[in-house]
Write a protein that holds these residues in place. Structure first.
Motif, PDB file in Angstrom:
ATOM      1  N   THR A 153      62.661 -26.204 -13.126  1.00 24.60           N
ATOM      2  CA  THR A 153      62.561 -25.844 -11.716  1.00 24.60           C
ATOM      3  C   THR A 153      63.672 -24.856 -11.391  1.00 24.60           C
ATOM      4  O   THR A 153      64.643 -24.711 -12.155  1.00 24.60           O
ATOM      5  CB  THR A 153      62.718 -27.074 -10.811  1.00 24.60           C
ATOM      6  N   ASN A 187      59.198 -18.147  -6.204  1.00 21.90           N
ATOM      7  CA  ASN A 187      59.925 -17.875  -7.446  1.00 21.90           C
ATOM      8  C   ASN A 187      59.514 -16.545  -8.055  1.00 21.90           C
ATOM      9  O   ASN A 187      60.352 -15.795  -8.569  1.00 21.90           O
ATOM     10  CB  ASN A 187      59.696 -19.002  -8.451  1.00 21.90           C
ATOM     11  N   PHE A 238      69.544 -23.311 -11.782  1.00 23.68           N
ATOM     12  CA  PHE A 238      70.856 -23.068 -11.171  1.00 23.68           C
ATOM     13  C   PHE A 238      71.878 -24.093 -11.672  1.00 23.68           C
ATOM     14  O   PHE A 238      73.010 -23.740 -12.029  1.00 23.68           O
ATOM     15  CB  PHE A 238      70.754 -23.168  -9.649  1.00 23.68           C
ATOM     16  N   ALA A 239      71.489 -25.369 -11.677  1.00 21.51           N
ATOM     17  CA  ALA A 239      72.415 -26.431 -12.090  1.00 21.51           C
ATOM     18  C   ALA A 239      72.816 -26.282 -13.553  1.00 21.51           C
ATOM     19  O   ALA A 239      73.962 -26.578 -13.927  1.00 21.51           O
ATOM     20  CB  ALA A 239      71.770 -27.799 -11.859  1.00 21.51           C
ATOM     21  N   TRP A 248      72.545 -15.393 -10.328  1.00 18.79           N
ATOM     22  CA  TRP A 248      71.864 -16.671 -10.517  1.00 18.79           C
ATOM     23  C   TRP A 248      70.500 -16.490 -11.173  1.00 18.79           C
ATOM     24  O   TRP A 248      70.115 -17.253 -12.063  1.00 18.79           O
ATOM     25  CB  TRP A 248      71.725 -17.399  -9.182  1.00 18.79           C
ATOM     26  N   TRP A 303      65.971 -25.081  -9.135  1.00 16.53           N
ATOM     27  CA  TRP A 303      67.246 -25.776  -8.936  1.00 16.53           C
ATOM     28  C   TRP A 303      67.808 -26.302 -10.241  1.00 16.53           C
ATOM     29  O   TRP A 303      69.038 -26.333 -10.418  1.00 16.53           O
ATOM     30  CB  TRP A 303      67.067 -26.895  -7.909  1.00 16.53           C
ATOM     31  N   GLN A 304      66.943 -26.700 -11.165  1.00 16.83           N
ATOM     32  CA  GLN A 304      67.423 -27.086 -12.495  1.00 16.83           C
ATOM     33  C   GLN A 304      68.068 -25.899 -13.207  1.00 16.83           C
ATOM     34  O   GLN A 304      69.094 -26.043 -13.878  1.00 16.83           O
ATOM     35  CB  GLN A 304      66.273 -27.627 -13.344  1.00 16.83           C
TER      36      GLN A 304
END
Length: 445
Positions: free
Chosen positions: A419, A373, A424-425, A337, A421-422
């Motif tokens: 971000t 991060n 990862f998505a 990831w 999470w962005q």
């Protein structure tokens, strides 16, 4: 090209037209396996024989055959004066005075501006490492590993404690992976030999992997990121199709090794879970044995010997194998990831012969800075800065980032920051998009 390994001086000058004057067209014609020229600072070099002894591997330097390699050469070698003496016997001439310094359609202004930025960064001391930073990082890895073993030695091997120990050990493996990455890029010590030694210790004794395998693979990725047939990280072995070009090519040719329109789903089954414990593990063992790399093999075996000495008294041999497999399984998820969120959603295509800045920015993006991060990703949330300046110590990425962003804005080059999470998505979304492109081409073209 590529800073890994030890340099051995060329035995004799490569044959060629003495003090020749060449055009770009002539240089570009020498780009096959048995005939390779490249250009560095307008000087023409015949690297055909030297490529086989290149410390960073034959492939990474061969990727620049027939091209201007000035920017890559500067980026990979922290001590340019030292490396220059190995170039002299290889020089066969120079570019003609009428030829531009850059090849093909590269933007001369961008190249000059990036050269100026690099000079500014060097003058500000941003290539100087803080040894205490890396000592503390190594220390926290050793402390976490000791804690993981202490938990099961003192309190036993219940399912809960065993799982907790595995999570901590997977964390140490991931963090050791980022630390070996620092040493592998020669970004810690001034003396390359010290970086090489610590690199073998961390990747070999703390992780059980091979320094030379990593060097020869990883420097190709940096030299030509997200470029098919040159970056091994986008060689998906027909399991996935990536980018926007490959899916259409596969679809038109009716290539269907896998149901690619479902790849965003089966990625979770074969991507993060299997990359390190299966694919990398097999590749590392095969590479060390086939290349007879006994030094790296000894370092790797020292890790497994140490691991078995710690685990067998608690789990037995079979249990120890299961335990290490689960640790690798967990580590692999974090690794995949972190590394893919900065590259997989970006442009992935065939060679475009771009300048260094444009090439790296098309293939990389950043993840927003935070203490977590920075730590979780080994500062590879600053992937753009790392790719532009691979020998820069990571604790300085945040200092150079504003300068890089300003340069990109000046030339209209997108500088993407997301971000966590962005990021990862976007891995999921990019796989789905590529799969949809494949299905459309497969059915209708």
């Amino acid at each position: 090209m590529g800073g890994g390994g030890q340099l051995t001086e060329p035995e004799e000058p490569i044959s060629g037209r003495a003090a020749g004057v060449y055009t770009w067209e002539e240089v570009q014609s020498h780009c096959n396996r048995n005939d390779q020229w490249l250009v560095i600072d307008r000087k023409v070099y015949n690297i055909t024989q030297w490529a086989k002894r290149h410390p960073g591997g034959i492939r990474v330097i061969s990727h620049y055959a027939g091209e201007d390699a000035t920017e890559a050469f500067t980026a990979f070698h922290p001590d340019l004066k030292f490396v220059q003496k190995f170039l002299k016997p290889l020089q066969i001439g120079e570019l003609a005075a009428t030829e531009p310094s850059q090849d093909r359609n590269k933007n001369a202004t961008i190249i000059q501006d990036f050269h100026t930025l690099r000079a500014q960064v060097e003058s500000e001391g941003l290539f100087r490492a803080r040894p205490l930073f890396f000592c503390l990082h190594l220390g926290h890895i050793l402390l976490l590993e000791a804690l993981a073993w202490l938990i099961i030695w003192v309190w036993g091997t219940s399912w809960t404690l065993t799982f907790l120990s595995a999570v901590i050990l997977a964390t140490t493996q991931l963090q050791a992976g980022w630390l070996q990455h620092d040493f592998g890029h020669l970004s810690v010590f001034k003396k390359s030999s010290w970086n090489h030694l610590l690199h073998k210790f961390v990747i070999g004794h703390l992780k059980g992997a091979s320094a030379n395998w990593w060097n020869h693979r990883h420097f190709q990725h940096h030299a030509k990121p997200n470029i098919f047939s040159k970056d091994p990280d986008v060689n998906m072995l027909h399991v996935f199709v990536v980018g926007e070009t490959q899916p259409v090519e596969y679809g038109i040719k009716k290539i269907k090794y896998m149901p690619y329109h479902h790849q965003h789903k089966y990625f979770f089954l074969v991507g993060p879970p299997l990359l390190i414990p299966v694919y990398f593990h097999i590749q590392i063992i095969h590479t060390m044995i086939s290349r007879r790399d006994w030094v790296d093999l000894a370092w790797s075996l020292s890790y497994y010997l140490r691991y078995l000495c710690c685990s067998i008294p608690m789990f037995g041999l079979f249990g120890s194998v299961v335990f290490i497999s689960f640790i690798r399984f967990l580590e692999s998820h974090g690794f995949v990831w972190v590394t893919q969120m900065s590259h997989l959603p970006m442009d992935i295509d065939h060679e475009k012969n771009q300048d260094w800045l444009s090439m790296q920015l098309q293939a990389t993006c950043n993840i927003k800075q935070s203490l977590f991060n920075d730590w979780f990703s080994g500062h590879l949330n600053f992937q753009i800065e790392h790719h532009l300046f691979p020998t820069m110590p990571r604790h300085n990425y945040h200092l150079v980032a504003p300068l890089v962003r300003a340069l990109c804005e000046k030339h209209g080059i997108p500088y993407q920051v997301k971000t966590l999470w962005q990021g990862f998505a976007d891995v999921f979304r990019s796989l789905k998009h590529s799969g949809d492109l494949w299905l459309d081409a497969y059915l209708h073209k």
